[in-house]
Design a protein around this motif. Structure first.
Motif, PDB file in Angstrom:
ATOM      1  N   LEU A   1       0.831  -1.207   0.000  1.00 16.41           N
ATOM      2  CA  LEU A   1       0.000   0.000   0.000  1.00 16.41           C
ATOM      3  C   LEU A   1       0.864   1.256   0.000  1.00 16.41           C
ATOM      4  CD1 LEU A   1      -2.740   1.434   0.220  1.00 16.41           C
ATOM      5  CD2 LEU A   1      -2.599   1.131   2.711  1.00 16.41           C
ATOM      6  N   ALA A   2       1.877   1.278   0.854  1.00 19.61           N
ATOM      7  CA  ALA A   2       2.744   2.452   0.933  1.00 19.61           C
ATOM      8  C   ALA A   2       3.439   2.720  -0.391  1.00 19.61           C
ATOM      9  CB  ALA A   2       3.771   2.255   2.044  1.00 19.61           C
ATOM     10  N   LEU A   3       3.886   1.682  -1.065  1.00 18.95           N
ATOM     11  CA  LEU A   3       4.574   1.871  -2.335  1.00 18.95           C
ATOM     12  C   LEU A   3       3.617   2.328  -3.431  1.00 18.95           C
ATOM     13  CD1 LEU A   3       7.057  -1.140  -2.285  1.00 18.95           C
ATOM     14  CD2 LEU A   3       7.565   1.288  -1.919  1.00 18.95           C
ATOM     15  N   THR A   4       2.358   1.914  -3.338  1.00 19.38           N
ATOM     16  CA  THR A   4       1.358   2.424  -4.280  1.00 19.38           C
ATOM     17  C   THR A   4       1.221   3.934  -4.130  1.00 19.38           C
ATOM     18  OG1 THR A   4       0.140   0.334  -4.290  1.00 19.38           O
ATOM     19  CG2 THR A   4      -1.065   2.309  -4.961  1.00 19.38           C
ATOM     20  N   TYR A   5       1.148   4.395  -2.883  1.00 21.04           N
ATOM     21  CA  TYR A   5       1.086   5.840  -2.634  1.00 21.04           C
ATOM     22  C   TYR A   5       2.386   6.520  -3.063  1.00 21.04           C
ATOM     23  CZ  TYR A   5      -3.361   6.388  -0.170  1.00 21.04           C
ATOM     24  OH  TYR A   5      -4.707   6.471   0.125  1.00 21.04           O
ATOM     25  N   ALA A   6       3.511   5.904  -2.759  1.00 17.77           N
ATOM     26  CA  ALA A   6       4.796   6.507  -3.107  1.00 17.77           C
ATOM     27  C   ALA A   6       4.919   6.731  -4.606  1.00 17.77           C
ATOM     28  CB  ALA A   6       5.941   5.630  -2.602  1.00 17.77           C
ATOM     29  N   GLU A   7       4.494   5.749  -5.371  1.00 14.51           N
ATOM     30  CA  GLU A   7       4.572   5.882  -6.827  1.00 14.51           C
ATOM     31  C   GLU A   7       3.696   7.030  -7.316  1.00 14.51           C
ATOM     32  OE1 GLU A   7       4.457   2.994 -10.732  1.00 14.51           O
ATOM     33  OE2 GLU A   7       3.180   2.476  -9.021  1.00 14.51           O
ATOM     34  N   ARG A   8       2.495   7.133  -6.779  1.00  9.84           N
ATOM     35  CA  ARG A   8       1.571   8.174  -7.228  1.00  9.84           C
ATOM     36  C   ARG A   8       2.047   9.559  -6.810  1.00  9.84           C
ATOM     37  NH1 ARG A   8      -0.334  11.087  -9.778  1.00  9.84           N
ATOM     38  NH2 ARG A   8      -2.505  11.636 -10.246  1.00  9.84           N
ATOM     39  N   LEU A   9       2.680   9.657  -5.658  1.00  9.98           N
ATOM     40  CA  LEU A   9       3.094  10.958  -5.123  1.00  9.98           C
ATOM     41  C   LEU A   9       4.517  11.347  -5.519  1.00  9.98           C
ATOM     42  CD1 LEU A   9       1.644  10.778  -1.494  1.00  9.98           C
ATOM     43  CD2 LEU A   9       0.519  11.468  -3.622  1.00  9.98           C
ATOM     44  N   GLY A  10       5.221  10.464  -6.210  1.00  7.35           N
ATOM     45  CA  GLY A  10       6.607  10.748  -6.553  1.00  7.35           C
ATOM     46  C   GLY A  10       7.523  10.761  -5.342  1.00  7.35           C
ATOM     47  N   ASN A  11       7.177   9.980  -4.339  1.00  6.98           N
ATOM     48  CA  ASN A  11       7.909   9.958  -3.081  1.00  6.98           C
ATOM     49  C   ASN A  11       9.029   8.928  -3.145  1.00  6.98           C
ATOM     50  OD1 ASN A  11       8.139  10.613  -0.139  1.00  6.98           O
ATOM     51  ND2 ASN A  11       7.694   8.433   0.041  1.00  6.98           N
ATOM     52  N   ARG A  12      10.219   9.308  -2.639  1.00  5.68           N
ATOM     53  CA  ARG A  12      11.382   8.419  -2.716  1.00  5.68           C
ATOM     54  C   ARG A  12      11.948   8.030  -1.355  1.00  5.68           C
ATOM     55  NH1 ARG A  12       9.265   7.481  -6.497  1.00  5.68           N
ATOM     56  NH2 ARG A  12       9.802   7.832  -8.684  1.00  5.68           N
ATOM     57  N   ARG A  13      11.285   8.443  -0.260  1.00 10.26           N
ATOM     58  CA  ARG A  13      11.727   8.076   1.083  1.00 10.26           C
ATOM     59  C   ARG A  13      10.519   7.576   1.871  1.00 10.26           C
ATOM     60  NH1 ARG A  13      15.810   8.566  -1.133  1.00 10.26           N
ATOM     61  NH2 ARG A  13      17.734   9.675  -0.557  1.00 10.26           N
ATOM     62  N   LEU A  14      10.606   6.343   2.368  1.00 10.30           N
ATOM     63  CA  LEU A  14       9.506   5.745   3.120  1.00 10.30           C
ATOM     64  C   LEU A  14      10.010   5.334   4.501  1.00 10.30           C
ATOM     65  CD1 LEU A  14       6.552   4.657   3.067  1.00 10.30           C
ATOM     66  CD2 LEU A  14       7.518   2.463   2.310  1.00 10.30           C
ATOM     67  N   HIS A  15       9.445   5.974   5.535  1.00 16.46           N
ATOM     68  CA  HIS A  15       9.810   5.629   6.906  1.00 16.46           C
ATOM     69  C   HIS A  15       8.969   4.434   7.355  1.00 16.46           C
ATOM     70  CE1 HIS A  15       9.468   6.659  11.446  1.00 16.46           C
ATOM     71  NE2 HIS A  15      10.388   5.734  11.231  1.00 16.46           N
ATOM     72  N   VAL A  16       9.640   3.396   7.808  1.00 19.06           N
ATOM     73  CA  VAL A  16       8.966   2.199   8.317  1.00 19.06           C
ATOM     74  C   VAL A  16       9.226   2.114   9.815  1.00 19.06           C
ATOM     75  CG1 VAL A  16       8.741  -0.297   8.180  1.00 19.06           C
ATOM     76  CG2 VAL A  16       9.219   1.025   6.098  1.00 19.06           C
ATOM     77  N   MET A  17       8.154   2.238  10.612  1.00 20.59           N
ATOM     78  CA  MET A  17       8.290   2.205  12.060  1.00 20.59           C
ATOM     79  C   MET A  17       8.485   0.774  12.551  1.00 20.59           C
ATOM     80  SD  MET A  17       5.536   5.081  13.322  1.00 20.59           S
ATOM     81  CE  MET A  17       6.334   5.216  14.941  1.00 20.59           C
ATOM     82  N   ALA A  18       9.283   0.635  13.603  1.00 15.54           N
ATOM     83  CA  ALA A  18       9.655  -0.686  14.103  1.00 15.54           C
ATOM     84  C   ALA A  18       8.562  -1.328  14.937  1.00 15.54           C
ATOM     85  CB  ALA A  18      10.934  -0.574  14.935  1.00 15.54           C
ATOM     86  N   GLY A  19       7.946  -0.535  15.820  1.00 14.78           N
ATOM     87  CA  GLY A  19       6.969  -1.075  16.751  1.00 14.78           C
ATOM     88  C   GLY A  19       7.495  -1.072  18.177  1.00 14.78           C
ATOM     89  N   LEU A  20       6.610  -1.341  19.110  1.00 16.21           N
ATOM     90  CA  LEU A  20       6.940  -1.329  20.528  1.00 16.21           C
ATOM     91  C   LEU A  20       7.410  -2.700  20.981  1.00 16.21           C
ATOM     92  CD1 LEU A  20       3.891   0.712  21.881  1.00 16.21           C
ATOM     93  CD2 LEU A  20       6.135   1.570  21.173  1.00 16.21           C
ATOM     94  N   CYS A  21       8.363  -2.693  21.921  1.00 22.58           N
ATOM     95  CA  CYS A  21       8.866  -3.933  22.517  1.00 22.58           C
ATOM     96  C   CYS A  21       9.067  -3.677  24.004  1.00 22.58           C
ATOM     97  CB  CYS A  21      10.181  -4.354  21.855  1.00 22.58           C
ATOM     98  SG  CYS A  21      10.876  -5.887  22.518  1.00 22.58           S
ATOM     99  N   PRO A  22       7.992  -3.719  24.783  1.00 25.11           N
ATOM    100  CA  PRO A  22       8.102  -3.387  26.204  1.00 25.11           C
ATOM    101  C   PRO A  22       8.901  -4.382  27.020  1.00 25.11           C
ATOM    102  CG  PRO A  22       5.888  -4.147  25.663  1.00 25.11           C
ATOM    103  CD  PRO A  22       6.609  -3.997  24.365  1.00 25.11           C
ATOM    104  N   ASP A  23       9.076  -5.615  26.527  1.00 25.07           N
ATOM    105  CA  ASP A  23       9.817  -6.648  27.251  1.00 25.07           C
ATOM    106  C   ASP A  23      11.242  -6.716  26.705  1.00 25.07           C
ATOM    107  OD1 ASP A  23      10.846  -8.865  28.497  1.00 25.07           O
ATOM    108  OD2 ASP A  23       9.135 -10.167  28.061  1.00 25.07           O
ATOM    109  N   GLU A  24      12.186  -6.241  27.495  1.00 26.06           N
ATOM    110  CA  GLU A  24      13.587  -6.209  27.055  1.00 26.06           C
ATOM    111  C   GLU A  24      14.097  -7.601  26.699  1.00 26.06           C
ATOM    112  OE1 GLU A  24      17.090  -4.188  26.044  1.00 26.06           O
ATOM    113  OE2 GLU A  24      15.118  -3.391  26.625  1.00 26.06           O
ATOM    114  N   ALA A  25      13.554  -8.636  27.320  1.00 19.51           N
ATOM    115  CA  ALA A  25      14.006  -9.994  27.040  1.00 19.51           C
ATOM    116  C   ALA A  25      13.692 -10.423  25.613  1.00 19.51           C
ATOM    117  CB  ALA A  25      13.364 -10.974  28.027  1.00 19.51           C
ATOM    118  N   GLU A  26      12.726  -9.767  24.990  1.00 18.54           N
ATOM    119  CA  GLU A  26      12.340 -10.111  23.621  1.00 18.54           C
ATOM    120  C   GLU A  26      13.082  -9.292  22.574  1.00 18.54           C
ATOM    121  OE1 GLU A  26       8.169  -9.801  23.044  1.00 18.54           O
ATOM    122  OE2 GLU A  26       7.648 -11.089  24.741  1.00 18.54           O
ATOM    123  N   LYS A  27      13.900  -8.360  23.009  1.00 20.49           N
ATOM    124  CA  LYS A  27      14.435  -7.387  22.059  1.00 20.49           C
ATOM    125  C   LYS A  27      15.300  -8.018  20.968  1.00 20.49           C
ATOM    126  CE  LYS A  27      16.618  -2.887  21.662  1.00 20.49           C
ATOM    127  NZ  LYS A  27      17.020  -1.644  22.362  1.00 20.49           N
TER     128      LYS A  27
END
Length: 265
Positions: free
Chosen positions: A89-115
């Motif tokens: 989906l993001a790349l579909t928007y990027a192509e239409r908008l002429g966008n060349r930088r896409l930030h991808v968020m990592a997500g939360l990891c509240p348990d350090e043991a899972e990091k």
């Protein structure tokens, strides 16, 4: 010479989102960024960009259930198929908008043991996203976000995102170096930027500690702008801050650098 891009998620918030494009253009910006475009058809945003002579500098891939507290899904086990579709989906928007930088968020990891396991999954998913994006000329950028504003975020230090970039080894995976987050977590911005500039694909600015205009507080931005120029950085500098009043009223900080607003990488 780097060029400033207005962050339309944080600036001009007294207006409806579609009206912020023309406001940024009237203030002299030639580039814009924002968090998420997905509430609006890509063609509508593309028209706003075209009508106002603007370039799209950056936006984020879908983050999962944002209103429910999710801050990205790239490191969440069992969400791999959803992640792949979100990049589609993001790349579909990027192509239409002429966008060349896409930030991808990592997500939360509240348990350090899972990091460690989460970082491994994050790395695999980003590598897959970069492979999807390569043919379109899109670079995936990764941001370290401070733990004061976003407790539990998987990556909070610049060297963590740099390690992911190096482990993947793709030329279209880069750091989104946000000076605001980096100052809160680590400081030593000049030396850190010097080390990581070869891996840097996008830059963002804000004052510290209040996240207002970058004209006061802890960061000597004039020195950092000069460093970007000397380094040959040719990307955008995103203005991702909360104005003290309105965005237009607060742009006095930009006067010494006004010529940079109109530069179009």
């Amino acid at each position: 010479m780097p060029a400033f891009a207005a962050n339309l998620t944080m600036l001009y918030t007294e207006m409806k989102f579609p009206d912020r494009f023309s406001a940024a253009a009237k203030d002299g910006f030639r580039g814009v960024e924002f968090l998420f475009p997905y509430d609006y058809p890509a063609d509508e945003i593309a028209l706003r960009l075209k009508d106002n002579g603007l370039r799209q500098a950056l936006f984020n891939a879908p983050p999962g259930d944002w209103s429910g507290g999710e801050r990205g899904i790239a490191s969440l086990p069992g969400r791999e198929d959803e992640f792949r579709r979100s990049i589609d989906l993001a790349l579909t928007y990027a192509e239409r908008l002429g966008n060349r930088r896409l930030h991808v968020m990592a997500g939360l990891c509240p348990d350090e043991a899972e990091k460690e396991a989460r970082l491994a999954l994050y790395t695999r998913n980003i590598a897959a996203a970069a492979a999807q994006a390569r043919s379109m000329g899109v670079t995936i950028v990764l941001e370290a976000i401070n733990t004061r504003d976003m407790p539990g975020y998987l990556v909070s230090r610049q060297e963590e995102t740099a390690a992911v970039c190096r482990n993947i080894g793709a030329d279209n995976v880069r750091i989104q170096f946000d000076f605001y987050h980096a100052q809160i977590m680590q400081g030593d911005l000049t030396r850190r930027l010097e080390r990581l500039l070869p891996l840097t694909g996008h830059v963002q600015i804000a004052g510290v500690p209040e996240r207002h205009e970058p004209d006061s507080g802890e960061i000597a931005y004039d020195s950092l702008y000069d460093l970007l120029d000397r380094s040959g950085y040719e990307g955008w500098v995103g203005c991702e801050y909360h104005p003290r009043a309105t965005a237009s009223e607060g742009l006095g900080w930009m006067a010494p650098w006004e010529s940079r607003i109109a530069v179009r990488p």
